[in-house]
Design an enzyme around this catalytic site. Sequence first.
Site, PDB file in Angstrom:
ATOM      1  N   ARG A 133      41.563  30.154  -1.362  1.00  0.00           N
ATOM      2  CA  ARG A 133      40.966  29.434  -0.236  1.00  0.00           C
ATOM      3  C   ARG A 133      41.831  29.577   1.022  1.00  0.00           C
ATOM      4  NH1 ARG A 133      37.057  30.271  -2.168  1.00  0.00           N
ATOM      5  NH2 ARG A 133      35.665  28.929  -3.357  1.00  0.00           N
ATOM      6  N   GLU A 136      41.133  33.031   2.164  1.00  0.00           N
ATOM      7  CA  GLU A 136      39.788  33.050   2.737  1.00  0.00           C
ATOM      8  C   GLU A 136      39.790  32.469   4.152  1.00  0.00           C
ATOM      9  OE1 GLU A 136      35.485  31.980   0.921  1.00  0.00           O
ATOM     10  OE2 GLU A 136      36.841  30.271   1.115  1.00  0.00           O
ATOM     11  N   SER A 159      54.862  38.134  14.248  1.00  0.00           N
ATOM     12  CA  SER A 159      55.779  38.583  13.207  1.00  0.00           C
ATOM     13  C   SER A 159      55.727  37.659  11.998  1.00  0.00           C
ATOM     14  CB  SER A 159      57.210  38.623  13.753  1.00  0.00           C
ATOM     15  OG  SER A 159      58.131  38.901  12.719  1.00  0.00           O
TER      16      SER A 159
END
Length: 205
Positions: A133, A136, A159
Site C-alpha cells: 500500500r 501503491e 535524493s
Amino acid sequence: MLSQCLSRTSRAVAGSNGHRFSKLSAIDGVHHAHPSPRRYTTFSSSDHADRTKRLLDAKEKAGLTYDKLASKLGITNTYAAQILLGQTKLSAATAAKLQAALPISEQDIEDMKSTYPMRGFDDEILKEPNVYRTYEAITHYGEAIKSIINEQCGDGIMSAIDFYCDVGTTTGVNGEKRVVITFNGKFLPHIEQKEEDNTAKSPRD
C-alpha cells in the site's frame, strides 16, 4: 517429460528474480519452488537473517520501541529500523550508543560496522499488504509529486542518499489514528553535459 518441464520452469523462475531454488515440492498437485538464500561474494543472506533476528530479539528484550531506540541513538526511527534490519552500515559513533542501548554481542557490532550492506529488496516483500500500500501510494501519486518537485525546484530529482525518513502518527478530525511519513531528500538538479566540464571523455578510435 514432466521433469524436463519442471527443470525448465525452475531455471526460468530463478533467472527472472535472482533467486536460486533448492527443490520443487507438490502441494495440491501444483509444484512450488523453494528459494535458497542468496549468496554474494561479500554477503550471506542467511547470516544477515540470523543477525537480524538476534537484534530484534534484543530490542524486544530491552522493551524499546523504534522511537525510543532512535532517541537513544540520535537518529530517525526509520534509520534505527534499517540498522537492525541490516539495510545500512553502522557507524562507529552510533555503534557505541547501540551497544549501550541493547544487549548485542561484540561480534555482531563489528560485523555491522565492517559490512557494506546490500540495500536492495526481495520482490516477495511487495506481497506484504502494508508494504504494497505504501508502494501503491508512491506510484499513484508519483507523477503529481514529480510535477510539483519540478515546479518548485526545477529539473531534477529528490535524493534517497542525502535523505531523511521519519514515520509518525497524528489524530484525524474524527479521532482516528493516521500515519504520517515524511521524506526529506536533497534536490539534485540534472546537469547540462558541457564538453569542457567532462573530465573523463571516452576514447575515439
